[in-house]
Design a protein around this motif. Structure first.
Motif, PDB file in Angstrom:
ATOM      1  N   ALA A   1      12.429  -1.540   6.537  1.00  0.00           N
ATOM      2  CA  ALA A   1      11.461  -0.742   7.275  1.00  0.00           C
ATOM      3  C   ALA A   1      11.962  -0.526   8.680  1.00  0.00           C
TER       4      ALA A   1
ATOM      5  N   GLY B   1       6.463  -0.395  11.596  1.00  0.00           N
ATOM      6  CA  GLY B   1       6.243   0.023  10.215  1.00  0.00           C
ATOM      7  C   GLY B   1       5.522   1.356  10.177  1.00  0.00           C
ATOM      8  N   GLY B   2       4.779   1.570   9.137  1.00  0.00           N
ATOM      9  CA  GLY B   2       3.894   2.714   9.091  1.00  0.00           C
ATOM     10  C   GLY B   2       4.605   4.036   8.969  1.00  0.00           C
TER      11      GLY B   2
ATOM     12  N   ARG C   1       8.480 -15.786  -2.495  1.00  0.00           N
ATOM     13  CA  ARG C   1       7.776 -14.742  -3.226  1.00  0.00           C
ATOM     14  C   ARG C   1       8.035 -14.864  -4.706  1.00  0.00           C
TER      15      ARG C   1
ATOM     16  N   ASN D   1       3.487  -6.994  -1.707  1.00  0.00           N
ATOM     17  CA  ASN D   1       3.954  -7.864  -0.619  1.00  0.00           C
ATOM     18  C   ASN D   1       4.294  -9.260  -1.116  1.00  0.00           C
TER      19      ASN D   1
ATOM     20  N   PRO E   1      12.176  -5.890   1.983  1.00  0.00           N
ATOM     21  CA  PRO E   1      11.440  -4.727   2.494  1.00  0.00           C
ATOM     22  C   PRO E   1      11.402  -4.698   4.022  1.00  0.00           C
ATOM     23  N   ARG E   2      11.310  -5.864   4.650  1.00  0.00           N
ATOM     24  CA  ARG E   2      11.151  -5.872   6.102  1.00  0.00           C
ATOM     25  C   ARG E   2      12.398  -5.345   6.806  1.00  0.00           C
TER      26      ARG E   2
ATOM     27  N   MET F   1       9.045   6.185   8.742  1.00  0.00           N
ATOM     28  CA  MET F   1       9.917   5.566   7.746  1.00  0.00           C
ATOM     29  C   MET F   1      11.258   6.257   7.846  1.00  0.00           C
TER      30      MET F   1
ATOM     31  N   SER G   1       6.745   0.194   3.257  1.00  0.00           N
ATOM     32  CA  SER G   1       5.655   0.588   4.134  1.00  0.00           C
ATOM     33  C   SER G   1       4.478  -0.363   4.000  1.00  0.00           C
ATOM     34  N   ARG G   2       4.367  -1.083   2.901  1.00  0.00           N
ATOM     35  CA  ARG G   2       3.251  -2.007   2.728  1.00  0.00           C
ATOM     36  C   ARG G   2       3.543  -3.374   3.330  1.00  0.00           C
ATOM     37  N   GLU G   3       4.775  -3.575   3.777  1.00  0.00           N
ATOM     38  CA  GLU G   3       5.181  -4.924   4.136  1.00  0.00           C
ATOM     39  C   GLU G   3       4.269  -5.562   5.173  1.00  0.00           C
ATOM     40  N   ASP G   4       3.825  -4.785   6.165  1.00  0.00           N
ATOM     41  CA  ASP G   4       3.043  -5.378   7.251  1.00  0.00           C
ATOM     42  C   ASP G   4       1.550  -5.220   7.055  1.00  0.00           C
ATOM     43  N   ILE G   5       1.137  -4.699   5.905  1.00  0.00           N
ATOM     44  CA  ILE G   5      -0.296  -4.456   5.712  1.00  0.00           C
ATOM     45  C   ILE G   5      -0.968  -5.756   5.294  1.00  0.00           C
TER      46      ILE G   5
END
Lengths: 505, 403
Positions: free
Chosen positions: B63, B69-70, B106, B32, B59-60, B73, A328-332
Motif C-alpha cells: 500500500a 492507505g485509502g 495471520r 486483514n 499488503p502493508r 493506491m 486497501s483494507r489493510e488499515d481498516i
C-alpha cells in the motif's frame, strides 16, 4: 351548535336557513354571507367560501343580475327564471341543507331566497392553483413534458385531451369523512375488463377514513398485501403514462389534491419501465431495459456480495483483485459488514437529506457528503476505497428504477440481505434472494401475479418485458385479470415498408 | 383478532432474528486476518523431513503513500518487497504447514497459491505424498501450476520478478502462455493416477545472477521437462525434446517453425495456426505399434529464402515437406530420449491402447513397462502452409543468384 349538517330540508323562511347555516359555520372566518334584495324587494342571501369562488363573475353577473331581477320567484318557476337571467352554465337546485353545505365546500356559491324551499348552487369555483409543470421525478428526454397538478378538474382534462373517446369513464367517489376528497376511478369501457373495474370499485367504496390527503392513503387502503415492501400499484405524475395504462386495460385512480395518480394492476416489470422506452427506437429501449434489470439486481446484492465474498469466500476473487483489496483494507479497523453498513446508512442519510433540504443548501450538502463519504472516510482509514466504489455503484443503480417506490423497496431490502451475507456468507445471500423471490411469486396486484409474464409464463407478453418490441409488433393488449375483451389494439400488418414493385413505375 | 395475529408474527420474527446473534459466534475471516500464500515450494530437508516454503503477500508494504492507505493506491510499492518467503520443516506438508502456522500472526490461506514448485531432490524421492495433500486439502487450487526446479525450490520462490508482482505470478504467467510445458495440479494428479505410469512437469532452471552485488536479482527460466516415472523424477530433457513431447501430447499451441526448403537458399519461418495430433494404436500379431498423425496448419511469418511462396506452388510444397521433416525429426528425437532411454510413458500411450484394445490391454497391462520401449512408432506429419502472404519482398541477391 353542531359542526355537521343533518339532512334537514330547506325552510321557506329565510331567517331559519340563515340561522341554521350560521350555526353550522360558526367560528368559520372564511365563510362569507352576503344579504341582498332580489329585484329590490325579495329577501335573499348568498353563501360562499372566501378564496374559492370567482369573485369578479359574482360581482358583475350575479349580484347585479339578481338586484335587477323583476319577475317574482316562486317554488315552481324559480329554476326557469334564474336560468334565464343568470349567465351561469353550472346552476343547480339543492333541496337540503346538507347538500347545500357540501356544495359550499366544493366552492359553489349558494343562493337562499325567502319563501322558496330550494337553494341554488352556482358552480363558480376558482382558486389559486399551480400551473402545469414538467414532473420533476419523471422527466424524459423525449415525450410530453406536462405533469398532473393538484387540481382534479385539470387532471381529468389532461386525460380527456389524450383519450377523446366517450368510452373513457371517470367514476366519482367522495372519500374522507372530514375531507370529502374527490376520487375518480378512470378506465376505458370495452378495454378494461369488467371484473377489474368492479373489484376496484368495491375496494374504493369500502374506504371509510377521516381524510385522504394523498393517493398514498388510497393505495395503502386498497392494495393486496399491505405488509409487502414492494409497491403493488404504479404511481405516476404523467398523463401519458396513465393513458398508456388505460389503453392496456388497466384502471387509474385520480385523487384530488395530489398530482400522483395510481395505476392498477401493476407488476414488477411495469415498475421497471419508463415511458421513454416506447418513445425512442426500440433497440435502445430494449438495451436500457436490460440495463435496468442488471442494476436492479446490482442494487439488491452488490454490497452483500462484496461482504460475503470478502469475509467468507476470499478464494472467489481473482488473485490480483484480492491483493489490491487486501492492500486497501489493510488499515481498516472494521469488519467488512460494519464497513458496508456504515457506508450504506450514511448514503441513505445523505440521500434523504438531499431530498428534504432546500435546493440552495442541497447542493452544499451533497458536495460535503460526497467528500465525507468518498475522500475523507478513506483517507481517515475508516472505509476502504473498493467499498466506496461498491456503495457508489449501488447508490447510482438504485436510482435507475423509474418507479421511486420500487427503488425504495429494493434499497431497503438490501440491508437484511447484507446482514445475512455478513453472517452466513454466500449461503445467506442466496437465502435472502430466495426469500425475496418466493415473496414476489406470492404477491398479486388486483388479481394479477406480480411477476407476470415471467411467472406465470406468458410467452406472448414477453416481448414487452425481455425486450421492447417495435410498436407494430405489439398487436395484442397484455392479458390482465378477468375475461379480456377487445384484445387487438391495432390492425394486422402495421409493419411499415416501402411499396413493392418496380422503382421506375 | 387480526391485531393479535400480526403481533404474533412480529414476535416470531424478533425471536428468529434474535437467535442469530445469540449463538455469539461469527465465523467470518476478514482479509486483514489472512496471510495470502501466492506460491509454495517443497524441498527435501533430510531423509525424513521436508521443508515447506510459502511466499506470502505483504499488503502493508504494497500500500503506497506512507501509511495513509485509502484512495491513493499508487503504482509504486509493487514488485520488490511486496512478498516474503517463510519456511518450516515437517514430516509432510500438513505437518510442516502446522509448524509454519505457529510462527505466523495471520491465518495462512492457500486459496490464491498460483504455483507450487518442487525441489529437485524432493522430486527425485517422490512427490506422491505431497500431491495427495494438495489434492485432498480444500484450499489449494487444483488449477495451480506445478514446476520442478533445479536445486532448492525455495530459491526460485525468493527470486525477484521484474515485470510481474512477484516470482510466482511471473511463473503463472509463463505457464499460462503455454509456450512450453505447463501442468496444473489436476493434470498432474491425472498423470500420476492413470495407467501409463509416467508424468512430465516443466523444469525450472535459475539464470545466473545479473550482478554480483545483488545475487537475488535474477529470474527463473523454464525450458526443459522433468520426466517422472511413477512419482519419482528420473531425468530432465532439454528444450528440443520438450517440443517433441508437446507435439506428441497434442499440447503445442504456440510455435514458429523455421525450415530451409529444398532447392532454395535461406530459411522460411512459419507460425503455427493450429495443430492436431492423433495417436492411432495398432496391435498386430503381438506387435504393438503406434501411428502418430500430426496435422499442422501454418502461416508464413518470414521468408528469408529464394523460394517464391506467392506464385510457385512447388516452392510451397517444398516448404511443407521441409516442415514435415522438421516435425518428424523433433518427435523422433524426443521419442528416442523419453521412450527408449528413460522408458517413461509421458505421452499416455497406455490410455490409447486401453481405449482401442481393451482386452489385449487387460491381458498385458502388467507387462506395460516392458512393452512400452519396444513399441514401433510411425510419425506421419501433415504440415500445410495456409497463408503464404500477399507480397513477396525478397532480397535481390538471393533471387538473382537463383537465376
Amino acid at each position: 351548535m353542531k359542526a355537521t349538517a343533518d339532512s334537514q330540508p330547506i325552510s321557506s323562511a329565510m331567517e331559519d336557513n340563515y340561522k341554521t347555516l350560521c350555526d353550522i359555520y360558526s367560528k368559520c372566518n372564511d365563510i362569507i354571507f352576503r344579504e341582498l334584495k332580489i329585484g329590490g324587494k325579495t329577501e335573499s342571501f348568498l353563501v360562499f367560501i372566501d378564496g374559492m369562488v370567482n369573485v369578479e363573475v359574482l360581482d358583475l353577473h350575479i349580484v347585479r343580475c339578481l338586484q335587477h331581477l323583476t319577475e317574482p320567484l316562486t317554488n315552481e318557476n324559480c329554476m326557469e327564471v334564474l336560468g334565464g337571467e343568470l349567465s351561469i352554465s353550472n346552476l343547480l337546485s339543492v333541496e337540503s341543507i346538507e347538500d347545500a353545505v357540501s356544495h359550499i365546500g366544493m366552492g359553489c356559491i349558494t343562493l337562499f331566497v325567502n319563501g322558496i324551499t330550494l337553494c341554488f348552487s352556482m358552480g363558480l369555483a376558482k382558486w389559486e392553483k399551480r400551473g402545469i409543470e414538467e414532473p420533476a421525478a419523471e422527466s424524459v428526454v423525449r415525450g410530453p413534458r406536462e405533469g398532473f397538478t393538484e387540481t382534479m378538474s385539470v387532471n381529468r382534462a389532461m386525460l380527456r385531451r389524450k383519450i377523446k373517446t366517450p368510452a373513457l369513464k371517470m367514476v366519482p367517489y367522495r372519500l374522507g369523512r372530514q375531507t370529502h376528497t374527490e376520487v375518480n376511478l378512470t378506465y376505458i369501457e370495452g378495454i378494461a375488463s369488467e371484473a377489474l373495474v368492479n373489484e376496484a370499485d368495491d375496494r374504493i367504496s369500502g374506504i371509510d377514513i377521516d381524510g385522504i390527503l394523498e393517493s398514498g392513503y388510497v393505495e395503502g387502503l386498497i392494495e393486496d398485501s399491505p405488509f409487502s415492501p414492494f409497491p403493488q400499484m404504479q404511481v405516476t405524475e404523467r398523463p401519458d403514462v396513465v393513458s398508456a395504462a388505460l389503453l392496456e386495460g388497466r384502471v387509474a385512480i385520480l385523487v384530488d389534491g395530489t398530482p400522483f395518480v395510481l395505476i392498477a394492476p401493476a407488476t414488477l416489470f411495469t415498475m421497471m419501465q419508463s415511458p421513454e422506452d416506447y418513445y425512442q427506437r426500440f433497440y435502445i429501449g430494449t438495451l436500457i431495459r436490460w440495463l435496468r434489470y442488471l442494476f436492479f439486481i446490482t442494487t439488491l446484492i452488490l454490497p452483500s456480495l462484496y461482504v460475503a465474498i470478502l469475509t467468507f469466500h476470499q478464494e472467489m476473487v481473482p488473485t490480483s483483485l484480492l491483493l489490491s483489496i487486501a492492500k486497501s483494507r489493510e488499515d481498516i479497523p472494521f469488519p467488512a459488514l460494519v464497513e458496508a453498513l456504515l457506508m450504506e446508512v450514511s448514503f441513505e442519510a445523505l440521500r434523504e437529506a438531499g431530498v428534504r433540504l432546500p435546493k440552495q443548501v442541497g447542493a452544499a450538502v451533497s458536495i460535503v457528503g460526497a467528500l465525507v463519504i468518498g475522500q475523507a472516510a478513506t483517507s481517515a482509514g475508516l472505509v476502504s476505497a473498493p467499498m466506496v466504489m461498491v456503495v457508489a455503484i449501488t447508490g447510482i443503480a438504485s436510482f435507475m428504477m423509474p418507479q421511486y417506490s420500487a427503488g425504495i423497496a429494493i434499497r431497503m431490502l438490501r440491508f437484511p440481505i447484507m446482514f445475512l451475507s455478513g453472517v452466513l456468507g454466500l449461503l445467506g445471500l442466496m437465502l435472502g434472494i430466495i426469500f425475496i423471490v418466493v415473496h414476489l411469486c406470492s404477491l398479486r396486484s388486483f388479481g394479477v401475479p406480480y411477476l407476470q409474464p415471467i411467472a406465470p409464463m406468458k410467452g406472448n407478453e414477453m416481448k414487452d418485458v425481455l425486450a421492447r418490441s417495435p410498436i407494430w409488433m405489439q398487436r395484442r393488449r397484455p392479458k390482465l385479470t378477468g375475461r379480456p375483451n377487445n384484445v387487438n389494439r391495432q390492425a394486422p400488418g402495421m409493419k411499415p415498408e416501402p411499396p413493392k414493385g418496380n422503382e421506375s413505375s | 383478532m387480526r391485531g393479535r395475529r400480526t403481533a404474533r408474527i412480529v414476535l416470531l420474527m424478533m425471536v428468529l432474528l434474535g437467535a442469530l446473534p445469540l449463538a455469539g459466534c461469527w465465523d467470518r475471516t476478514e482479509v486483514n486476518d489472512l496471510g495470502l500464500i501466492t506460491g509454495a515450494a517443497i524441498d527435501k530437508y533430510n531423509d525424513n523431513l521436508i521443508s515447506l516454503s510459502v511466499q506470502i503477500f505483504i499488503p502493508r508494504a504494497a500500500a503506497g503513500g506512507g501509511g495513509t492507505g485509502g484512495m491513493e493506491m499508487s503504482g509504486k510499492g509493487g514488485g520488490a518487497g511486496s512478498t516474503f518467503v517463510h519456511s518450516a520443516t515437517g514430516e509432510n506438508i500438513a505437518d510442516a504447514l502446522s509448524h509454519l502456522q505457529e510462527k505466523m500472526p495471520r491465518k495462512l490461506f492457500w486459496g490464491h497459491a498460483e504455483v507450487i514448485i518442487f525441489g529437485e531432490e524432493q522430486a527425485r524421492s517422490g512427490i506422491g505424498d505431497d500431491v495427495d495433500y494438495l489434492m485432498r486439502a480444500p484450499q489449494p487450487r487444483e488449477r495451480a501450476y506445478i514446476y520442478v526446479c533445479s536445486g532448492k525450490a525455495r530459491k526460485s520462490l525468493e527470486m525477484q520478478a521484474v515485470l510481474e508482482r512477484d516470482s510466482s505470478e511471473a511463473l503463472r504467467e509463463i505457464a499460462k502462455s503455454k509456450a512450453s510445458m505447463s501442468v496444473t495440479m489436476t493434470e498432474l494428479a491425472q498423470m500420476l493416477t492413470d495407467q501409463s505410469g509416467g508424468a512430465a512437469l516443466p523444469w525450472l532452471r535459475q539464470n545466473p545472477a545479473r550482478s554480483k552485488h545483488n545475487p537475488d536479482s535474477t529470474s527463473n527460466y523454464t525450458n526443459g521437462t522433468a520426466i517422472f516415472k511413477g512419482d519419482r523424477m528420473i531425468g530432465v530433457v532439454d528444450e528440443g525434446v520438450t517440443r517433441g513431447i508437446l507435439w506428441l501430447r497434442n499440447e503445442i499451441s504456440n510455435a514458429v517453425i523455421t525450415v530451409t526448403p529444398k532447392g532454395s537458399r535461406g530459411t522460411v519461418s512459419a507460425k503455427l495456426l493450429r495443430s492436431k495430433t492423433r495417436l492411432i494404436p495398432h496391435i498386430k500379431d503381438g506387435n504393438w505399434s503406434m501411428t502418430v498423425r500430426i496435422h499442422v496448419e501454418t502461416a508464413a511469418l518470414q521468408n528469408a529464402s529464394s523460394a517464391n511462396l506467392l506464385s510457385s506452388p512447388v516452392d510451397v510444397k517444398n516448404v511443407e515437406a521441409a516442415m514435415n521433416a522438421e516435425i518428424s525429426d523433433r518427435v523422433k528425437q524426443s521419442l528416442k530420449k523419453v521412450q527408449k532411454d528413460m522408458k517413461s510413458d509421458v505421452f499416455d500411450f497406455a490410455g490409447e491402447f486401453h481405449r482401442a484394445y481393451p482386452k489385449e490391454w487387460h491381458r498385458n497391462k502388467a507387462r506395460w513397462d516392458d512393452i512400452f520401449p519396444r513399441i514401433e512408432i510411425k510419425v506421419e506429419p501433415d504440415a500445410r502452409l495456409l497463408r503464404p502472404g500477399l507480397t513477396n519482398v525478397q532480397s535481390t541477391t538471393k533471387a538473382g543468384e537463383e537465376q
